[in-house]
Design an enzyme around this catalytic site. Structure first.
Site, PDB file in Angstrom:
ATOM      1  N   CYS A  13      72.764 -20.844  62.606  1.00 17.32           N
ATOM      2  CA  CYS A  13      73.649 -19.664  62.930  1.00 17.32           C
ATOM      3  C   CYS A  13      74.997 -20.334  62.300  1.00 17.32           C
ATOM      4  O   CYS A  13      75.346 -21.329  62.561  1.00 17.32           O
ATOM      5  CB  CYS A  13      73.728 -19.897  64.370  1.00 17.32           C
ATOM      6  SG  CYS A  13      74.797 -18.710  65.099  1.00 17.32           S
TER       7      CYS A  13
ATOM      8  N   HIS B  67      67.469 -12.913  66.219  1.00 18.92           N
ATOM      9  CA  HIS B  67      68.674 -13.676  66.038  1.00 18.92           C
ATOM     10  C   HIS B  67      70.097 -12.800  66.455  1.00 18.92           C
ATOM     11  O   HIS B  67      70.875 -13.267  67.375  1.00 18.92           O
ATOM     12  CB  HIS B  67      69.009 -14.655  65.105  1.00 18.92           C
ATOM     13  CG  HIS B  67      70.107 -15.644  65.046  1.00 18.92           C
ATOM     14  ND1 HIS B  67      69.885 -16.996  65.119  1.00 18.92           N
ATOM     15  CD2 HIS B  67      71.327 -15.555  64.807  1.00 18.92           C
ATOM     16  CE1 HIS B  67      70.989 -17.761  65.184  1.00 18.92           C
ATOM     17  NE2 HIS B  67      71.679 -16.671  64.934  1.00 18.92           N
ATOM     18  N   GLU B  68      70.176 -11.617  65.593  1.00 12.47           N
ATOM     19  CA  GLU B  68      71.567 -10.971  65.750  1.00 12.47           C
ATOM     20  C   GLU B  68      71.733 -10.027  66.869  1.00 12.47           C
ATOM     21  O   GLU B  68      72.449 -10.025  67.429  1.00 12.47           O
ATOM     22  CB  GLU B  68      71.734 -10.283  64.222  1.00 12.47           C
ATOM     23  CG  GLU B  68      71.626 -10.966  63.184  1.00 12.47           C
ATOM     24  CD  GLU B  68      72.485 -12.343  63.083  1.00 12.47           C
ATOM     25  OE1 GLU B  68      73.481 -12.286  63.586  1.00 12.47           O
ATOM     26  OE2 GLU B  68      72.294 -13.311  62.466  1.00 12.47           O
TER      27      GLU B  68
ATOM     28  N   HIS C  81      72.690 -12.223  69.616  1.00 20.35           N
ATOM     29  CA  HIS C  81      74.010 -12.253  69.802  1.00 20.35           C
ATOM     30  C   HIS C  81      74.857 -11.254  70.418  1.00 20.35           C
ATOM     31  O   HIS C  81      75.773 -11.542  71.086  1.00 20.35           O
ATOM     32  CB  HIS C  81      74.753 -12.243  68.438  1.00 20.35           C
ATOM     33  CG  HIS C  81      74.701 -13.702  67.830  1.00 20.35           C
ATOM     34  ND1 HIS C  81      75.420 -14.807  68.217  1.00 20.35           N
ATOM     35  CD2 HIS C  81      74.227 -14.109  66.534  1.00 20.35           C
ATOM     36  CE1 HIS C  81      75.366 -15.968  67.691  1.00 20.35           C
ATOM     37  NE2 HIS C  81      74.582 -15.323  66.457  1.00 20.35           N
TER      38      HIS C  81
HETATM   39 ZN   LIG Z   1      73.952 -16.849  64.860  1.00 22.50          ZN
END
Ligand SMILES: [Zn+2]
Length: 182
Positions: free
Chosen positions: A89, A131-132, A135
């Site tokens: 990340c 993953h995004e 976020h």
């Molecule tokens: Zn990240």
């Protein structure tokens, strides 16, 4: 080019759920450009708006030479997991850890012109979409690890040279506090 500073783990913006985009305007297109420029400069495979301090549901990706972005994503995941894949990340520079993720993902959302788009991905692309999107919900990859792996990750994070660099600056009050802790 409008490369923005990338927020590091410890910055509260990374723990704040982002708001849906409602205006598909010029400002949004500038945000997508800033995210793209910052991601490509890093370089990274994905970057979400909170990572440059913007609380909107927008991310960019660059996977297998495919550059793109997605706004207001909605994810559909396969039940089968890749338990061992390494993940990193940009908000945790230089560190990667095995992180369990669904092997396939379908993300529905919009492009910067407000047109509906669907992105289907497996393996690395599926990992990036998860993953995004995390976020945008204030969720970080360390939250996806099992307890044992998370402990190892937290140790490496504490030892990283950037650790604590995004801690808020504590201002010392010029006023006397009569010895009380404030
Ligand atoms: Zn990240």
């Amino acid at each position: 080019m409008a490369i923005q500073p990338i927020r590091l783990f410890g910055d509260p913006v990374l723990r704040t759920p982002a708001d849906p985009v409602t205006d598909f305007d010029k400002e949004l297109r500038k945000l997508v450009k800033d995210l793209t420029d910052t991601m490509m400069d890093a370089p990274g495979a994905g970057l979400a708006a909170p990572q440059i301090g913007v609380g909107l549901r927008v991310f960019t990706y660059y996977i297998d030479d495919e550059l793109g972005h997605l706004i207001n994503p909605d994810l559909d995941l396969s039940a089968d997991l890749d338990e061992e894949g390494e993940e990193g990340c940009l908000s945790f520079p230089g560190l990667t850890f095995p992180t369990p993720r669904a092997i396939r993902a379908v993300a529905k959302g919009f492009n910067m012109y407000g047109e509906p788009v669907t992105i289907e991905g497996s393996e690395l692309m599926a990992r990036c979409l998860q993953h995004e999107t995390d976020h945008l919900n204030g969720v970080l990859f360390i939250d996806r690890m099992d307890v044992k792996q998370r402990k190892l990750a937290m140790k490496a994070i504490r030892e990283a040279e950037w650790s604590g660099m995004s801690a808020p600056v504590v201002k010392v009050s010029p006023h006397a506090t009569q010895g009380r802790a404030i």
